[in-house]
Enzyme design. Structure first.
Site, PDB file in Angstrom:
ATOM      1  N   GLY A  39       0.808  -1.219   0.000  1.00 22.48           N
ATOM      2  CA  GLY A  39       0.000   0.000   0.000  1.00 22.48           C
ATOM      3  C   GLY A  39       0.837   1.262   0.000  1.00 22.48           C
ATOM      4  O   GLY A  39       1.890   1.332  -0.642  1.00 22.48           O
ATOM      5  N   ASP A  41       2.567   2.514   2.408  1.00 21.52           N
ATOM      6  CA  ASP A  41       3.843   2.258   3.099  1.00 21.52           C
ATOM      7  C   ASP A  41       4.902   1.790   2.083  1.00 21.52           C
ATOM      8  O   ASP A  41       6.025   2.320   2.027  1.00 21.52           O
ATOM      9  CB  ASP A  41       3.595   1.182   4.169  1.00 21.52           C
ATOM     10  CG  ASP A  41       4.674   1.112   5.226  1.00 21.52           C
ATOM     11  OD1 ASP A  41       5.578   1.963   5.229  1.00 21.52           O
ATOM     12  OD2 ASP A  41       4.598   0.183   6.063  1.00 21.52           O
TER      13      ASP A  41
HETATM   14  N1  APR Z   1      -0.559   7.495  -2.158  1.00 18.79           N
HETATM   15  C1  APR Z   1      -1.670   7.715  -1.428  1.00 18.79           C
HETATM   16  N2  APR Z   1      -2.463   6.745  -0.957  1.00 18.79           N
HETATM   17  C2  APR Z   1      -2.119   5.463  -1.269  1.00 18.79           C
HETATM   18  C3  APR Z   1      -0.973   5.135  -2.016  1.00 18.79           C
HETATM   19  C4  APR Z   1      -0.176   6.216  -2.484  1.00 18.79           C
HETATM   20  N3  APR Z   1       0.929   6.027  -3.198  1.00 18.79           N
HETATM   21  N4  APR Z   1      -0.928   3.782  -2.149  1.00 18.79           N
HETATM   22  C5  APR Z   1      -2.007   3.293  -1.515  1.00 18.79           C
HETATM   23  N5  APR Z   1      -2.735   4.295  -0.982  1.00 18.79           N
HETATM   24  C6  APR Z   1      -3.981   4.258  -0.226  1.00 18.79           C
HETATM   25  C7  APR Z   1      -4.859   3.021  -0.285  1.00 18.79           C
HETATM   26  O1  APR Z   1      -5.574   3.012  -1.519  1.00 18.79           O
HETATM   27  C8  APR Z   1      -5.770   3.255   0.896  1.00 18.79           C
HETATM   28  O2  APR Z   1      -6.824   4.149   0.556  1.00 18.79           O
HETATM   29  O3  APR Z   1      -3.701   4.365   1.156  1.00 18.79           O
HETATM   30  C9  APR Z   1      -4.862   3.963   1.902  1.00 18.79           C
HETATM   31  C10 APR Z   1      -4.414   3.127   3.090  1.00 18.79           C
HETATM   32  O4  APR Z   1      -4.199   1.787   2.682  1.00 18.79           O
HETATM   33  P1  APR Z   1      -2.966   0.901   3.192  1.00 18.79           P
HETATM   34  O5  APR Z   1      -1.714   1.397   2.569  1.00 18.79           O
HETATM   35  O6  APR Z   1      -3.349  -0.518   2.986  1.00 18.79           O
HETATM   36  O7  APR Z   1      -2.860   1.260   4.775  1.00 18.79           O
HETATM   37  P2  APR Z   1      -3.660   0.673   6.058  1.00 18.79           P
HETATM   38  O8  APR Z   1      -5.046   0.240   5.745  1.00 18.79           O
HETATM   39  O9  APR Z   1      -3.472   1.692   7.139  1.00 18.79           O
HETATM   40  O10 APR Z   1      -2.871  -0.653   6.420  1.00 18.79           O
HETATM   41  C11 APR Z   1      -1.585  -0.545   6.979  1.00 18.79           C
HETATM   42  O11 APR Z   1      -0.599  -2.002   5.363  1.00 18.79           O
HETATM   43  O12 APR Z   1       1.168  -1.628   3.962  1.00 18.79           O
HETATM   44  C12 APR Z   1       0.816  -2.126   5.164  1.00 18.79           C
HETATM   45  O13 APR Z   1       2.767  -1.695   6.503  1.00 18.79           O
HETATM   46  C13 APR Z   1       1.416  -1.347   6.312  1.00 18.79           C
HETATM   47  O14 APR Z   1       0.885  -3.178   7.724  1.00 18.79           O
HETATM   48  C14 APR Z   1       0.526  -1.834   7.394  1.00 18.79           C
HETATM   49  C15 APR Z   1      -0.845  -1.838   6.745  1.00 18.79           C
END
Ligand code: APR
Length: 183
Positions: A39, A41
């Site tokens: 995602g 991260d």
């Molecule tokens: N820019 C902005 N938003 C993004 C990007 C990006 N480049 N990539 C993904 N997203 C969005 C997703 O579409 C979603 O709407 O960020 C939002 C949060 O999704 P996740 O990244 O899955 O975060 P979260 O639900 O908080 O889960 C956290 O996921 O990646 C792992 O290490 C992280 O274990 C943790 C978990």
């Protein structure tokens, strides 16, 4: 969509990739182990380079990670920012505590911003991806917490930008901001 508070501070909602938007501090949706993931991260670590994980390794060794509802700061490597604030949102469970934890991780990022005199800060939609927080529940908490901070606090932050990856997420945040501004 953009909203200007009477004190001149601005809350912005845009659709895009958070690694491409220049700010002073980018907030990340991290995990409690600070080990990186997919995602947003994954995107932040790929774009920022290894310096960010090297700093997280030190924080992990010293503190064992970051509790849910909190955040830790690192530099931003090659990202167009000075800092990354790694926020740990809740894994959605349906308990009342989820909302408290979600609001708390946004507030902790804003505290980290004030400690560093950050003027422009960006946020993704924390917890609404892998962590399964329903978008229509998370958006009012995210928008409300940041809006309260901008409207009511002594803060260095002049502009907060939610950078939302897809249209559905942007629209949920727009609904939340419109509802908030009406009240
Ligand atoms: N820019 C902005 N938003 C993004 C990007 C990006 N480049 N990539 C993904 N997203 C969005 C997703 O579409 C979603 O709407 O960020 C939002 C949060 O999704 P996740 O990244 O899955 O975060 P979260 O639900 O908080 O889960 C956290 O996921 O990646 C792992 O290490 C992280 O274990 C943790 C978990």
């Amino acid at each position: 969509m953009q909203y200007e508070f009477t004190n001149g501070r601005i809350l912005h909602l845009v659709q895009g990739d958070i690694t491409q938007v220049p700010v002073d501090a980018i907030s990340n949706a991290a995990n409690a182990a600070l080990r990186g993931g997919g995602g947003v991260d994954g995107a932040i670590h790929r774009a920022g380079g290894e310096a960010i994980m090297a700093e997280l390794d030190v924080i992990r060794a010293e503190q064992g990670g970051c509790p849910t509802g909190s955040a830790v700061a690192t530099t931003a490597g090659r990202l167009p920012a000075t800092y990354v604030f790694h926020a740990v949102g809740p894994i959605y469970s349906g308990a009342k505590r989820d909302a408290e934890m979600l609001a708390s991780c946004y507030r902790r990022c804003l505290e980290l911003a004030d400690e560093r005199q950050v003027k422009r800060i960006s946020f993704p939609s924390i917890s609404t991806g892998v962590y399964g927080y329903p978008l229509d529940e998370a958006a009012p908490i995210a928008v409300g917490t940041v809006a309260d901070w901008l409207a009511n606090r002594e803060t260095s932050v002049e502009e907060a930008i939610f950078v939302l990856f897809d249209r559905r997420t942007l629209e949920a945040y727009e609904r939340a901001l419109k509802a908030r501004v009406r009240n």
